[in-house]
Design a protein around this motif. Structure first.
Motif, short mmCIF file in Angstrom:
data_model
loop_
_atom_site.label_atom_id
_atom_site.label_comp_id
_atom_site.label_asym_id
_atom_site.label_seq_id
_atom_site.Cartn_x
_atom_site.Cartn_y
_atom_site.Cartn_z
N TRP A 113 -15.95 -43.61 -23.46
CA TRP A 113 -15.27 -44.21 -22.01
C TRP A 113 -13.82 -43.29 -22.12
CZ3 TRP A 113 -10.25 -45.67 -21.77
CH2 TRP A 113 -9.57 -46.16 -22.85
N TYR A 120 -13.82 -40.05 -19.94
CA TYR A 120 -13.89 -39.89 -18.56
C TYR A 120 -12.63 -39.31 -18.03
CZ TYR A 120 -14.29 -41.66 -13.61
OH TYR A 120 -14.62 -41.82 -12.53
N CYS A 157 -17.03 -35.85 -13.35
CA CYS A 157 -17.19 -35.36 -14.72
C CYS A 157 -18.38 -35.70 -15.26
CB CYS A 157 -16.10 -36.13 -15.82
SG CYS A 157 -16.42 -37.85 -15.88
N MET A 179 -19.84 -38.99 -15.70
CA MET A 179 -19.79 -40.18 -16.36
C MET A 179 -19.75 -41.23 -15.56
SD MET A 179 -17.55 -39.82 -19.95
CE MET A 179 -17.64 -41.42 -20.29
N MET A 204 -18.03 -44.71 -14.64
CA MET A 204 -16.49 -45.03 -14.78
C MET A 204 -16.42 -46.08 -16.23
SD MET A 204 -15.26 -46.10 -10.74
CE MET A 204 -13.60 -46.10 -11.57
N PRO A 205 -15.05 -45.98 -16.62
CA PRO A 205 -15.09 -46.55 -17.90
C PRO A 205 -15.79 -48.08 -18.13
CG PRO A 205 -13.22 -45.44 -17.57
CD PRO A 205 -13.90 -45.45 -16.26
N HIS A 247 -19.38 -47.69 -17.89
CA HIS A 247 -20.03 -46.93 -19.11
C HIS A 247 -20.02 -47.86 -20.39
CE1 HIS A 247 -20.59 -43.68 -22.19
NE2 HIS A 247 -19.40 -44.38 -22.86
N GLY A 304 -9.68 -44.79 -16.50
CA GLY A 304 -9.77 -43.84 -17.68
C GLY A 304 -8.22 -43.61 -18.16
#
Length: 472
Positions: free
Chosen positions: A140, A143, A148, A150, A152-153, A156, A208
């Motif tokens: 995470w 991010y 990007c 991915m 979001m944290p 994830h 992030g």
């Protein structure tokens, strides 16, 4: 409870002593270090480790062996992430290559866990796989924004644990009535991520990492090897599986994640990885490979001869309505998340693989598969398992109908939302349904479905009842 409180108290005292001494633990003093280590987010991460990592480690100490070894790697990975979080507060946001260099220490630790799952399968493979898969949650920190590639944290962390939970559930079932230490290890590992890491990220880094505006810059070290030109998947799968081009060795590359991190900020090329299956990733359009759905590359751990009789591997969307997953062998990282409730999924001829379907689909059919794992969220119509041998299916959301036909060995994991599912079986044996316990942390409860029946003619019709067996 007293041990946890003592641990947190000792951690707080150590921080105060470090402040008074002008040093911060584990990191050389560099002017702003004391402020960073006493930042609320760093203090909270210390508490996370003292409470959750310590609990997993305590359970592992009682088990020993490979479980203890891989747990030490988990502890090392979390310690490494703490150091990176401290450095984030002292460093300006790096560019793509700089971020890869910055995150290299975390990559190296995580690869240690991945290496432990390779080679001859040990008796504790499920433990090793759970640990290795779970560590993808630590990515995470990579991010960098919505473009990007991915999630979001917070999302994830949750998604990373979903894949690890597939193996974690096996531990709970295997040791439920045998060894409470293994059960405690599995439960405490889950709590390390949910709620542990997830709540930490939610409280301190929901968008992030927050880089320093005035800190030092990260200077990347040029790599001797060229950056792969093919689209690279985002961190989660890259931590688990190879993402190197075919020239890499057949075993898992040592620098797989570092190469991926060099693509972190590449925008479209990163988005073309695991999280969104784009046209260039579909088998019919591919001329090379990517790290997630392809299995025809020369550098694969499975030789091309494995597919010669069954045909080429596929993972593609046909006519916008039907996902086809065929002839995948030894692929534990198959993922479909670009799906909707009007689409169906057809899985055929796969062996020793795991497919995760993220999102609601209309129908799922698993046909002629062996040692196959399916993890799905919601299905509108039905999940059908036909002509299979040794499959495991986990429903994390809802499924109105599940049918099992001409199948030997099937484990069905149902969520609380799918307990009302209608399960139909025909010409099948060894069908077990596992239900969540009544308590939040309760053990899974296993139910074996009857495979033998008695047919008795009464009052002008046959009455069928299942055969009940008494232990002896």
């Amino acid at each position: 409870m007293e041990e946890k409180l003592i641990g947190r108290l000792e951690s707080a005292v150590a921080r105060l002593e470090a402040l008074s001494a002008g040093l911060r633990p584990g990191v050389a003093a560099d002017g702003g270090g004391d402020v960073a280590v006493l930042d609320p987010s760093i203090v909270a991460f210390d508490d996370l480790m003292a409470q959750y990592v310590a609990r997993v480690s305590a359970a592992a100490e009682k088990i020993g062996g490979q479980v203890l070894d891989v747990t030490k790697v988990i502890a090392e990975a979390f310690s490494t992430q703490k150091e990176l979080l401290i450095k984030v507060k002292q460093t300006q946001k790096p560019d793509m290559a700089g971020l890869a260099e910055f995150l290299k220490p975390l990559n190296e630790v995580i690869m240690k866990a991945n290496v432990m799952t390779e080679g001859r399968r040990s008796d504790f493979f499920n433990h090793l796989k759970t640990a290795a898969d779970s560590l993808t949650a630590l990515a995470w920190i990579a991010y960098t924004g919505k473009d990007c590639g991915m999630s979001m944290p917070i999302a994830h962390v949750e998604e990373s644990w979903q894949m690890a939970e597939f193996y974690n559930n096996k531990i709970l079932v295997q040791y439920r009535n045998k060894d409470p230490n293994h059960v405690e290890w599995a439960k405490s590992l889950k709590e390390l991520y949910l709620p542990g890491l997830r709540d930490f990220v939610k409280s301190h880094y929901p968008l992030g990492p927050v880089w320093s505006a005035t800190g030092k810059t990260t200077v990347s070290t040029p790599s001797k090897a060229p950056v792969p030109s093919v689209p690279a998947p985002p961190p989660p799968p890259a931590l688990l599986f190879s993402s190197e081009p075919p020239k890499a060795s057949s075993s898992q590359p040592k620098e797989g994640m570092a190469a991926v991190f060099q693509e972190i900020n590449a925008g479209k090329s990163v988005a073309a990885g695991l999280r969104k299956v784009t046209n260039d990733m579909k088998t019919k359009n591919r001329t090379d490979r990517t790290g997630i759905v392809g299995a025809s590359e020369k550098g694969s751990r499975v030789s091309s001869s494995s597919f010669s009789k069954a045909g080429p591997p596929k993972l593609e969307l046909q006519m916008g309505r039907k996902w086809i997953v065929e002839n995948q062998i030894g692929r534990k990282n198959l993922v479909i998340d670009d799906c909707d409730a009007k689409q169906s999924v057809y899985v055929y001829g796969c062996k020793d693989s795991v497919l995760q379907i993220q999102g609601k689909v209309n129908n799922i059919t698993v046909d002629k598969c062996t040692k196959m794992g399916i993890v799905f969220t919601d299905v509108v119509a039905a999940c059908e398992i036909v002509n299979c041998n040794g499959v495991e299916v986990q429903c994390q959301g809802s499924a109105p109908t599940i049918s099992v036909d001409n199948t030997a060995g099937c484990q069905l994991y149902l969520s609380k939302d799918s307990l009302a599912a209608s399960i139909t079986t025909a010409k099948s044996s060894e069908i077990n349904v596992l239900l969540p316990g009544t308590e939040p942390d309760g053990d899974w409860v296993e139910h074996a479905l009857p495979q033998q029946f008695i047919h008795a003619y009464k009052d002008g019709q046959f009455v069928t009842t299942p055969v009940s067996h008494s232990g002896g």
